[in-house]
Scaffold this motif. Structure first.
Motif, PDB file in Angstrom:
ATOM      1  N   UNK A  80     -16.633 -10.516  -0.877  1.00 49.12           N
ATOM      2  CA  UNK A  80     -15.522 -10.264  -0.090  1.00 49.12           C
ATOM      3  C   UNK A  80     -14.467 -10.630  -0.072  1.00 49.12           C
ATOM      4  N   UNK A  81     -14.683 -12.348  -0.346  1.00 50.05           N
ATOM      5  CA  UNK A  81     -14.353 -13.156  -0.708  1.00 50.05           C
ATOM      6  C   UNK A  81     -13.455 -13.113  -2.111  1.00 50.05           C
ATOM      7  N   UNK A  82     -13.469 -12.753  -3.590  1.00 48.16           N
ATOM      8  CA  UNK A  82     -13.738 -12.652  -4.309  1.00 48.16           C
ATOM      9  C   UNK A  82     -12.562 -11.692  -4.492  1.00 48.16           C
ATOM     10  N   UNK A  83     -13.400 -10.153  -4.175  1.00 50.66           N
ATOM     11  CA  UNK A  83     -11.538  -9.216  -3.715  1.00 50.66           C
ATOM     12  C   UNK A  83     -10.338  -9.899  -3.091  1.00 50.66           C
ATOM     13  N   UNK A  84     -10.848 -10.762  -2.085  1.00 47.95           N
ATOM     14  CA  UNK A  84      -9.552 -10.904  -1.157  1.00 47.95           C
ATOM     15  C   UNK A  84      -8.348 -11.476  -2.737  1.00 47.95           C
ATOM     16  N   UNK A  85      -9.038 -12.270  -2.991  1.00 47.50           N
ATOM     17  CA  UNK A  85      -8.482 -13.591  -3.738  1.00 47.50           C
ATOM     18  C   UNK A  85      -7.734 -12.268  -5.142  1.00 47.50           C
ATOM     19  N   UNK A  86      -8.513 -11.141  -5.947  1.00 50.08           N
ATOM     20  CA  UNK A  86      -7.695 -10.256  -6.544  1.00 50.08           C
ATOM     21  C   UNK A  86      -6.672 -10.136  -6.222  1.00 50.08           C
ATOM     22  N   UNK A  87      -7.324  -8.781  -5.063  1.00 55.15           N
ATOM     23  CA  UNK A  87      -5.450  -8.218  -4.581  1.00 55.15           C
ATOM     24  C   UNK A  87      -5.120  -8.725  -4.148  1.00 55.15           C
ATOM     25  N   UNK A  88      -5.609  -9.670  -3.065  1.00 56.04           N
ATOM     26  CA  UNK A  88      -3.813 -10.807  -3.023  1.00 56.04           C
ATOM     27  C   UNK A  88      -2.751 -10.954  -4.030  1.00 56.04           C
ATOM     28  N   UNK A  89      -3.799 -11.913  -5.296  1.00 54.57           N
ATOM     29  CA  UNK A  89      -2.929 -11.868  -6.596  1.00 54.57           C
ATOM     30  C   UNK A  89      -2.021 -10.205  -7.256  1.00 54.57           C
ATOM     31  N   UNK A  90      -2.605  -9.139  -7.119  1.00 52.79           N
ATOM     32  CA  UNK A  90      -2.684  -8.081  -7.074  1.00 52.79           C
ATOM     33  C   UNK A  90      -1.096  -7.866  -6.696  1.00 52.79           C
ATOM     34  N   UNK A  91      -1.188  -7.972  -5.266  1.00 50.18           N
ATOM     35  CA  UNK A  91      -0.238  -7.864  -4.222  1.00 50.18           C
ATOM     36  C   UNK A  91       1.147  -9.338  -4.367  1.00 50.18           C
ATOM     37  N   UNK A  92       0.876  -9.990  -4.933  1.00 50.04           N
ATOM     38  CA  UNK A  92       2.086 -11.273  -4.697  1.00 50.04           C
ATOM     39  C   UNK A  92       1.966 -10.779  -6.211  1.00 50.04           C
TER      40      UNK A  92
END
Lengths: 439, 169
Positions: free
Chosen positions: B100-112
């Motif tokens: 979940x943590x790794x996906x949080x970072x990945x999707x947050x960056x994609x959202x960014x």
């Protein structure tokens, strides 16, 4: 030194590096490409003949492929450390080396990412690790640390690539505005139409800040996850809670050393002395001393915990590391990673560029051997004496390893001659906001 | 742009002069259309007083979506196996939190990234009127609009603030 710089001088210095290269440059590129082809040839041979052409066998199933994987992931870490963490801390010495460090990160992750594929043997079955619907209704099991690794490394590659490219946008526009012909068209596309409009900067600075803020925990988590590939097993020497911080510190240590290894020739060849100043290299050298001390503390803690636990298997593992068949590798590791960096405490040493370069190379060697000692040393000599055995890499493994180094340097050498290897925009930001800085 | 108005680009070699001109322009009825800068200038930011960027909302949304995507993906695949190993739960919180943590970072960056390109309206390949190639190097640009009758007055104002005037676009 930085005070003598102007906006125009920064642009001119960096853009001068993008002039058509000499023959010696293409000779170097050809040599590195030959090394890449040699490594690829070894891998193809392994695919055709089988994983047995490598030296991995009972009891050591994780050989140079995993050593190189961890080594390159470690190298990849300092790029993000320098770029993201130091950006958050507003450390001025970060700016001249951030671009090259980020580039190092991206290419090192690409190189590292090849090794799990190489290690698979039957590489065409790699899709087993992907969570995709399939007729066998078999899914990857995310309780395995190896699956954490797939997710973490993929995330790291994506994030570091986007961070790197986003940071380059203003510089790509600078090149576009001075280019003509086809080159101008290429850079027009690459710069995404960047005009430096304040409305763009407003969103860009906010987005870049979040990039840095997100990359910082990511960089720590990725190497922690890599360490859990080992620590979540029950093998003596691996099964320890110190592994995550120990690996992160080691990764930063090796990455900083690689930054110095890359920066010193870059500074010499591209005449970057006014940008990558002695003070910048000295700051990296001081950080290497700091990370070296953390690594030394981790080495000592491992030995202490083995002794303090009174667990005979743990105690034997660490006795054997220091005095057994791989003692030479162990002492290379200790000397290069913890003792030699201490010489950088002396100003005369850390300001001597040649000595600093040699020390950075030795730290790189030491960090490669650290992975050798951890990975090979533990499984070669674990619980059962009748299962003990030694490992030595085969020629195919050496070929692939040399190929991986050639691949990394091949990509880096191509980059620095075709893209801005120093962030012109970030260098301008560091300058005093004078009235006549347009040169 | 209304037909009875004209735009004038002032090219400044100094950040502070550009910021000072912006300050002055904000006290006039003239409109600041665009400002170009080779660096993210704090002086210009203070002069313009722009609203806070909304990129962070995209980042936050990406992070939230990412965490639940990662965690639920791990839980789903584990439930498909549904094997109890060593009495441990099939849906295990600690290991799945890592995913979940790794996906949080990945999707947050994609959202960014999504937030950045949508808010900044990138990519844009049409040439902006008045854009000067020196803006990516070391010069600052302020594009201001006024009524046709005030063109000379606006040009004089910009020149007095140290600008080189561009009207040929």
């Amino acid at each position: 030194m930085e005070q003598t710089l102007t906006y125009r001088k920064i642009d001119d210095t960096v853009l001068d590096t993008l002039t058509p290269p000499q023959r010696s440059y293409w000779a170097l590129v050809a040599l590195l490409f030959a090394g890449v082809l040699m490594g690829a040839g070894c891998w193809i041979y392994q695919i055709l003949v089988g994983i047995g052409v490598g030296g991995q066998n009972n009891p050591v199933h994780w050989g140079t492929y995993l050593i190189n994987f961890v080594f390159w992931v470690g190298i990849a870490h300092s790029g993000t450390l320098i770029s993201a963490i130091l950006h958050l801390f507003r450390a001025g010495w970060r700016n001249p080396i951030a671009r090259a460090a980020e580039t190092m990160t991206v290419f090192a992750v690409c190189t590292a990412g090849l090794f799990p594929f190489i290690h698979l043997g039957r590489v065409w079955l790699v899709f087993y690790m992907l969570p995709i619907p399939n007729q066998r209704t078999l899914w990857p099991n995310f309780q395995s640390p190896l699956m954490f690794d797939v997710v973490a490394i993929s995330t790291y590659l994506t994030v570091s690539s986007l961070f790197w490219y986003t940071g380059m946008l203003p510089d790509l526009a600078i090149i576009r505005d001075r280019a003509v012909g086809v080159r101008r068209k290429i850079f027009t596309v690459l710069a995404l139409g960047w005009t430096g409009e304040f409305e763009i900067w407003r969103h860009y600075t906010r987005g870049y800040l979040f990039f840095a803020a997100l990359a910082t925990p990511l960089v720590i988590s990725v190497h922690s996850v890599v360490s859990w590939d080992f620590a979540l097993s029950v093998v003596p020497g691996w099964h320890t809670t110190i592994f995550a911080p120990y690996f992160v510190a080691g990764a930063i240590h090796s990455g900083l050393a690689m930054v110095v290894t890359l920066m010193i020739p870059l500074r010499l060849i591209f005449k970057y002395e006014a940008i990558i100043t002695d003070r910048v290299l000295e700051s990296v050298a001081k950080t290497i001393v700091f990370t070296g001390l953390i690594v030394a503390f981790a080495y000592a803690t491992e030995i202490f915990m083995a002794w303090y636990s009174r667990n005979p298997v743990e105690m034997e593992t660490f006795r054997w590391r220091a005095l057994g068949d791989y003692a030479l590798e162990y002492w290379i590791m200790v000397t290069c990673n913890t003792i030699i960096p201490l010489f950088l405490l002396f100003k005369k040493v850390r300001t001597n560029i040649r000595v600093l370069f040699v020390i950075s190379l030795l730290v790189n060697v030491g960090m490669w051997y650290e992975r050798f000692v951890i990975i090979i040393g533990s499984v070669a000599h674990d619980f059962l004496p009748h299962a003990w055995g030694l490992y030595s890499p085969s020629l195919i493994e050496f070929g692939i390893m040399i190929g991986s180094f050639c691949l990394f340097f091949f990509l880096f050498v191509l980059f620095v001659k075709h893209m801005p290897s120093v962030s012109m925009t970030e260098m301008k930001e560091t300058l005093h906001e004078g009235a006549s800085h347009a040169g | 742009m209304p037909a009875d108005t004209v735009s004038i680009m002032g090219v400044f070699s100094s950040e502070h002069r550009a910021a000072s001109a912006i300050d002055g322009l904000r006290e006039t009825p003239w409109t600041i259309e665009r400002v170009h800068s080779p660096i993210p200038s704090h002086a210009i930011e203070h002069a313009l007083e722009p609203p806070r960027s909304r990129v962070s909302w995209f980042t936050l949304a990406g992070g939230i979506v990412g965490f639940f995507s990662g965690f639920l993906l791990a839980a789903f695949t584990s439930l498909r196996w549904s094997l109890i190993v060593s009495g441990k739960p099939v849906v295990a919180l600690v290991p799945f939190f890592i995913v979940g943590f790794e996906f949080t970072i990945l999707f947050a960056v994609l959202g960014n990234v999504l937030g950045l390109i949508s808010q900044a309206r990138l990519p844009r390949f049409d040439t902006q009127p008045g854009y000067d190639e020196r803006f990516s190097g070391g010069h600052f640009g302020v594009l201001a609009r006024c009524s046709a009758g005030e063109q000379e007055e606006l040009a004089r104002f910009l020149e007095e603030n140290g600008a080189e005037i561009k009207t040929d676009f």
